[in-house]
Motif scaffolding. Structure first.
Motif, PDB file in Angstrom:
ATOM      1  N   LYS A  96     -37.118  81.800  68.559  1.00  0.00           N
ATOM      2  CA  LYS A  96     -37.231  80.367  68.266  1.00  0.00           C
ATOM      3  C   LYS A  96     -37.041  80.151  66.775  1.00  0.00           C
ATOM      4  O   LYS A  96     -37.918  80.495  65.971  1.00  0.00           O
TER       5      LYS A  96
ATOM      6  N   ARG B 251     -51.092  75.558  65.322  1.00  0.00           N
ATOM      7  CA  ARG B 251     -49.950  75.350  64.439  1.00  0.00           C
ATOM      8  C   ARG B 251     -50.436  74.712  63.144  1.00  0.00           C
ATOM      9  O   ARG B 251     -51.124  73.701  63.162  1.00  0.00           O
TER      10      ARG B 251
ATOM     11  N   GLY C 148     -40.952  84.562  64.915  1.00  0.00           N
ATOM     12  CA  GLY C 148     -40.055  83.646  65.572  1.00  0.00           C
ATOM     13  C   GLY C 148     -39.983  83.812  67.072  1.00  0.00           C
ATOM     14  O   GLY C 148     -39.069  83.293  67.701  1.00  0.00           O
TER      15      GLY C 148
ATOM     16  N   GLY D  19     -43.689  81.221  63.553  1.00  0.00           N
ATOM     17  CA  GLY D  19     -43.409  80.734  64.896  1.00  0.00           C
ATOM     18  C   GLY D  19     -44.689  80.248  65.542  1.00  0.00           C
ATOM     19  O   GLY D  19     -45.657  79.898  64.906  1.00  0.00           O
ATOM     20  N   SER D  20     -44.738  80.270  66.876  1.00  0.00           N
ATOM     21  CA  SER D  20     -45.931  79.786  67.572  1.00  0.00           C
ATOM     22  C   SER D  20     -46.493  80.861  68.482  1.00  0.00           C
ATOM     23  O   SER D  20     -47.096  80.578  69.493  1.00  0.00           O
ATOM     24  N   SER D  21     -46.265  82.124  68.145  1.00  0.00           N
ATOM     25  CA  SER D  21     -46.861  83.182  68.943  1.00  0.00           C
ATOM     26  C   SER D  21     -47.047  84.420  68.104  1.00  0.00           C
ATOM     27  O   SER D  21     -47.284  84.344  66.909  1.00  0.00           O
TER      28      SER D  21
ATOM     29  N   ASP E  70     -40.761  79.989  60.867  1.00  0.00           N
ATOM     30  CA  ASP E  70     -41.959  79.200  60.590  1.00  0.00           C
ATOM     31  C   ASP E  70     -41.662  77.711  60.692  1.00  0.00           C
ATOM     32  O   ASP E  70     -42.470  76.931  61.188  1.00  0.00           O
TER      33      ASP E  70
ATOM     34  N   LYS F 131     -41.807  76.124  64.332  1.00  0.00           N
ATOM     35  CA  LYS F 131     -42.997  76.244  65.171  1.00  0.00           C
ATOM     36  C   LYS F 131     -43.535  74.907  65.668  1.00  0.00           C
ATOM     37  O   LYS F 131     -44.303  74.863  66.625  1.00  0.00           O
ATOM     38  N   TYR F 132     -43.130  73.797  65.036  1.00  0.00           N
ATOM     39  CA  TYR F 132     -43.675  72.508  65.448  1.00  0.00           C
ATOM     40  C   TYR F 132     -42.988  71.934  66.685  1.00  0.00           C
ATOM     41  O   TYR F 132     -43.477  70.986  67.283  1.00  0.00           O
TER      42      TYR F 132
ATOM     43  N   CYS G 299     -41.428  82.890  70.654  1.00  0.00           N
ATOM     44  CA  CYS G 299     -42.306  81.946  71.354  1.00  0.00           C
ATOM     45  C   CYS G 299     -42.294  82.287  72.834  1.00  0.00           C
ATOM     46  O   CYS G 299     -41.405  82.979  73.327  1.00  0.00           O
TER      47      CYS G 299
END
Length: 419
Positions: free
Chosen positions: A59, A28, A43, A37-39, A12, A15-16, A45
């Motif tokens: 990630k 985000r 974690g 994460g960003s997907s 987490d 994610k940035y 991506c």
């Protein structure tokens, strides 16, 4: 702390960093439970290769403890967030576990700064070294370069990583001193310069070896590689008052001076316990998207930042930057596709680089007709006012910029699919 709990926190926290992910990732935010994460996975991506393939990467941060107190960062020293730290061996175990399950194609590893920049960089390198040398891992590895670390450590990191990235975060010295006073712009540029020199040297050595050695030569005799995927960086959009023109000029400078593969743009996301001086709301995500479009025009189409924005300010959110430029330069249009230089055809809204090359190849054989644009699947509704072909010329009404802008920005009626 259990490994799964560490993964929850450190995925987490990562994610940035957009410097390996696509701009199409989900929203985000650190407010509430919005996923990790960003997907879609814990974690995981998604990143895109130059040939358009989508690859999945684990990630994570090595740790979200940090000595620095960058005001825009949720992991800053003064932030009240859960903290965790992986050992290098734990990151290796996670990477191999996900890889063997065919969940990922590689690793994106960053970290907060702990103890010192050199110590942190050594820990990141240890992960890559264990993967490459102990476990013979041949997947993709993207390591975060710590700009303040010893150049010898950056040298070693490039021997294990496919790509390195040193995030510039804010495009101006004023912004960096205000929001991240412990960081130095010159230090970041120095690290980028060092990595560029090593990448260039490795590429030159590889070209020399390719000419000198036969294809059957022993790979060990060839020059060692260094970050063959190049380097990238990230700039945060909307954390301060920096406008899009300044951001694009900074990106243009980075591409020219350090030969970066990509500059990624990350819209500032509100963080818990927002420090004074940061905006209360995030900028429109469409602003981030327009910057990516403008960046692509600079990298691939020969535009300069000063052309896309000839005065201080932000990009138009209603229309894409290429169309905005064309509407502001109506005297350069319409373009005769049978006579114009390829560089000018590439500036026509609705015509991409591949179509430009196909049109140039086609006109060596015969005159270009409107139906050829249909066959190439160009954006006809956009390009009609800007081109001339053997059998087509726009009307005088289509040359009126204000009327044209209105027609191109109004919502189009939905069409029923016929298949």
């Amino acid at each position: 702390m259990e490994l799964i709990d560490k993964l929850s926190i450190l995925a987490d926290a990562a994610k940035y960093d957009a410097s390996c992910a696509s701009s199409g990732a989900p929203k985000r935010s650190s407010r509430g439970k919005t996923g990790l994460g960003s997907s879609n996975g814990m974690g995981i991506c998604h990143s895109f290769t130059p040939d358009g393939r989508c690859v999945s990467l684990l990630k994570v941060l090595l740790t979200n403890f940090c000595l620095f107190d960058c005001q825009y960062c949720v992991n800053r020293r003064s932030s009240n967030v859960p903290r965790a730290r992986f050992t290098p061996e734990e990151v290796v175990r996670l990477t191999l576990s996900f890889y063997r399950r065919n969940t990922i194609s590689g690793l994106f590893l960053s970290s907060g700064i702990i103890r010192s920049s050199d110590y942190t960089m050594e820990q990141l390198i240890q992960v890559a070294r264990l993967l490459r040398e102990t476990h013979q891992f041949r997947g993709y590895i993207h390591l975060k370069a710590i700009p303040e670390a010893d150049p010898r450590l950056l040298e070693e990191a490039g021997r294990y990583a496919d790509r390195l990235s040193a995030n510039i975060e804010l495009p101006t010295l004023t912004g960096l001193k205000t929001l991240a006073p412990e960081k130095e712009l010159d230090t970041i540029h120095s690290a980028m310069s060092h990595m560029r020199q090593r990448i260039d040297a490795a590429n030159d050595d590889a070209e020399r070896d390719a000419k000198r050695l036969p294809r059957s030569a022993n790979p060990k005799r060839m020059a060692p590689r260094y970050a063959p995927g190049g380097q990238s960086t990230q700039m945060i959009v909307g954390a301060d008052a920096t406008d899009d023109r300044t951001i694009l000029q900074s990106a243009q400078h980075l591409y020219r001076d350090f030969r970066l593969k990509r500059v990624y743009y990350s819209a500032f996301s509100p963080i818990p316990e927002r420090p004074a001086g940061l905006p209360q709301a995030a900028p429109p995500l469409l602003r981030e998207h327009r910057l990516y479009q403008a960046d692509f025009l600079i990298r691939g189409y020969g535009f300069r930042a000063e052309e896309l924005l000839n005065a201080p300010g932000n990009l138009d959110l209603e229309i894409d930057p290429k169309l905005a430029w064309a509407l502001a330069h109506r005297d350069d249009f319409p373009v005769d596709l049978n006579r114009a230089e390829p560089a000018m055809i590439a500036r026509v809204p609705g015509i991409g680089l591949r179509s430009v090359q196909r049109l140039v190849d086609l006109r060596r054989l015969r005159r270009i007709r409107y139906q050829d644009l249909v066959a190439l699947r160009c954006r006809l509704e956009t390009l009609r006012p800007f081109v001339v072909t053997q059998d087509y010329r726009p009307t005088d009404a289509q040359r009126d910029s204000s009327r044209l802008r209105q027609s191109l920005t109004q919502p189009q009626p939905a069409q029923m699919a016929l298949w």
